[in-house]
Write an enzyme that holds these catalytic residues in place. Structure first.
Site, PDB file in Angstrom:
ATOM      1  N   GLU A 113       0.429  -2.070   4.877  1.00 47.71           N
ATOM      2  CA  GLU A 113       0.310  -1.303   6.120  1.00 47.71           C
ATOM      3  C   GLU A 113      -0.391   0.004   5.798  1.00 47.71           C
ATOM      4  O   GLU A 113      -0.141   0.596   4.752  1.00 47.71           O
ATOM      5  CB  GLU A 113       1.687  -0.945   6.689  1.00 47.71           C
ATOM      6  N   TYR A 125      -9.724  -0.921   1.186  1.00 43.00           N
ATOM      7  CA  TYR A 125      -9.159  -2.262   1.365  1.00 43.00           C
ATOM      8  C   TYR A 125     -10.221  -3.239   1.886  1.00 43.00           C
ATOM      9  O   TYR A 125     -10.284  -4.389   1.455  1.00 43.00           O
ATOM     10  CB  TYR A 125      -7.958  -2.211   2.319  1.00 43.00           C
TER      11      TYR A 125
HETATM   12  C1  LIG Z   1      -6.991   5.652  -0.870  1.00 43.17           C
HETATM   13  C2  LIG Z   1      -7.108   6.193  -2.306  1.00 43.17           C
HETATM   14  C3  LIG Z   1      -5.999   5.568  -3.145  1.00 43.17           C
HETATM   15  C4  LIG Z   1      -8.474   5.766  -2.869  1.00 43.17           C
HETATM   16  O1  LIG Z   1      -8.527   6.141  -4.241  1.00 43.17           O
HETATM   17  P1  LIG Z   1      -9.921   6.484  -4.976  1.00 43.17           P
HETATM   18  O2  LIG Z   1      -9.667   6.528  -6.430  1.00 43.17           O
HETATM   19  O3  LIG Z   1     -10.532   7.678  -4.364  1.00 43.17           O
HETATM   20  O4  LIG Z   1     -10.774   5.194  -4.591  1.00 43.17           O
HETATM   21  P2  LIG Z   1     -12.154   4.689  -5.279  1.00 43.17           P
HETATM   22  O5  LIG Z   1     -12.841   5.833  -5.954  1.00 43.17           O
HETATM   23  O6  LIG Z   1     -11.867   3.490  -6.079  1.00 43.17           O
HETATM   24  O7  LIG Z   1     -12.970   4.295  -3.961  1.00 43.17           O
HETATM   25  C5  LIG Z   1     -13.466   2.986  -3.749  1.00 43.17           C
HETATM   26  C6  LIG Z   1     -14.114   2.887  -2.387  1.00 43.17           C
HETATM   27  O8  LIG Z   1     -13.167   3.146  -1.346  1.00 43.17           O
HETATM   28  C7  LIG Z   1     -13.835   3.814  -0.255  1.00 43.17           C
HETATM   29  N1  LIG Z   1     -13.375   5.199  -0.142  1.00 43.17           N
HETATM   30  C8  LIG Z   1     -12.564   5.875  -0.993  1.00 43.17           C
HETATM   31  N2  LIG Z   1     -12.359   7.131  -0.542  1.00 43.17           N
HETATM   32  C9  LIG Z   1     -13.076   7.250   0.606  1.00 43.17           C
HETATM   33  C10 LIG Z   1     -13.284   8.317   1.538  1.00 43.17           C
HETATM   34  N3  LIG Z   1     -12.719   9.519   1.358  1.00 43.17           N
HETATM   35  N4  LIG Z   1     -14.062   8.079   2.623  1.00 43.17           N
HETATM   36  C11 LIG Z   1     -14.643   6.872   2.809  1.00 43.17           C
HETATM   37  N5  LIG Z   1     -14.513   5.824   1.956  1.00 43.17           N
HETATM   38  C12 LIG Z   1     -13.727   6.014   0.873  1.00 43.17           C
HETATM   39  C13 LIG Z   1     -15.312   3.812  -0.627  1.00 43.17           C
HETATM   40  O9  LIG Z   1     -15.858   2.586  -0.196  1.00 43.17           O
HETATM   41  C14 LIG Z   1     -15.213   3.878  -2.151  1.00 43.17           C
HETATM   42  O10 LIG Z   1     -16.402   3.470  -2.793  1.00 43.17           O
HETATM   43  P3  LIG Z   1     -17.570   4.549  -3.097  1.00 43.17           P
HETATM   44  O11 LIG Z   1     -16.919   5.737  -3.744  1.00 43.17           O
HETATM   45  O12 LIG Z   1     -18.487   3.792  -4.002  1.00 43.17           O
HETATM   46  O13 LIG Z   1     -18.165   4.872  -1.761  1.00 43.17           O
HETATM   47  C15 LIG Z   1      -7.045   7.747  -2.343  1.00 43.17           C
HETATM   48  O14 LIG Z   1      -7.936   8.264  -1.371  1.00 43.17           O
HETATM   49  C16 LIG Z   1      -5.672   8.319  -2.088  1.00 43.17           C
HETATM   50  O15 LIG Z   1      -4.848   8.465  -2.996  1.00 43.17           O
HETATM   51  N6  LIG Z   1      -5.366   8.680  -0.809  1.00 43.17           N
HETATM   52  C17 LIG Z   1      -4.087   9.294  -0.470  1.00 43.17           C
HETATM   53  C18 LIG Z   1      -2.966   8.288  -0.521  1.00 43.17           C
HETATM   54  C19 LIG Z   1      -3.206   7.150   0.467  1.00 43.17           C
HETATM   55  O16 LIG Z   1      -3.626   7.352   1.589  1.00 43.17           O
HETATM   56  N7  LIG Z   1      -2.886   5.912   0.020  1.00 43.17           N
HETATM   57  C20 LIG Z   1      -3.049   4.719   0.829  1.00 43.17           C
HETATM   58  C21 LIG Z   1      -1.802   4.447   1.574  1.00 43.17           C
HETATM   59  S1  LIG Z   1      -1.936   2.965   2.576  1.00 43.17           S
END
Ligand SMILES: CC(C)(COP(=O)(O)OP(=O)(O)OC[C@H]1O[C@@H](n2cnc3c(N)ncnc32)[C@H](O)[C@@H]1OP(=O)(O)O)[C@@H](O)C(=O)NCCC(=O)NCCS
Length: 154
Positions: A113, A125
């Site tokens: 979710e 995702y």
């Molecule tokens: C969601 C989260 C875990 C992603 O972690 P991350 O290490 O930044 O992810 P990645 O670097 O592997 O990103 C992979 C892809 O996801 C997408 N993505 C990640 N962050 C993004 C952003 N801020 N905006 C748009 N797309 C994004 C992009 O497609 C990205 O690829 P790219 O960098 O080549 O464009 C991180 O933003 C986070 O910790 N958020 C807060 C906690 C949270 O919301 N968790 C999810 C709960 S359901």
């Protein structure tokens, strides 16, 4: 800590976390969510035999984690977060790839979710083939936000 993104990915190990990691987990958790999990909830999940809590470690630093619940032929991503200073460097993807590979060994589907406003997570995702399958209305009690339910067939 300043590290080239390629070196960072190469040096990261996905490891099983335990109660001794709680201070680092809680630091990332509190910076990542408006309604963070409590330390007690993490402790409970760390003791639950159906739950896996895995971390992304670079040297001595915890940079992110994922919490998985394995049910009967279905696995749920209950939590995933990356330290705000280390986002957009592929760590979330590494954790998600771990989750997918692990779930493949046990389940037919991987479910989660996510807040409808959480664009970064939804983008991540979708990139890994998760599809939206429904909405849970007012699922998050802090602001009555809907949850998008997403699923990946394994
Ligand atoms: C969601 C989260 C875990 C992603 O972690 P991350 O290490 O930044 O992810 P990645 O670097 O592997 O990103 C992979 C892809 O996801 C997408 N993505 C990640 N962050 C993004 C952003 N801020 N905006 C748009 N797309 C994004 C992009 O497609 C990205 O690829 P790219 O960098 O080549 O464009 C991180 O933003 C986070 O910790 N958020 C807060 C906690 C949270 O919301 N968790 C999810 C709960 S359901």
């Amino acid at each position: 800590m300043s590290v080239h993104p390629d070196r960072l990915r190469e040096g990261i190990h996905i490891v099983s976390l335990s109660e001794k990691d709680l201070p680092e987990i809680m630091e990332i958790e509190s910076m990542s969510f408006t309604s963070p999990w409590s330390e007690n909830l993490f402790r409970q999940e760390l003791r639950n035999e159906r739950v896996e809590v895995m971390g992304a470690r670079f040297l001595n630093h915890l940079l992110g984690y994922v919490v998985l619940w394995h049910g009967f032929r279905e696995t749920h991503i209950m939590n995933i977060a990356v330290h705000p200073h280390f986002r957009r460097r592929g760590i979330g993807s590494m954790l998600l790839e771990y989750a997918i590979n692990r779930a493949r060994m046990k389940s037919d589907v991987l479910l989660l979710e996510v807040r409808v406003s959480n664009v970064p997570a939804i983008q991540l995702y979708k990139r890994y083939g998760f599809l939206p399958i429904g909405l849970r209305r007012k699922y998050y009690s802090d602001n009555n936000e809907d949850a998008l339910v997403m699923m990946k067939r394994l």
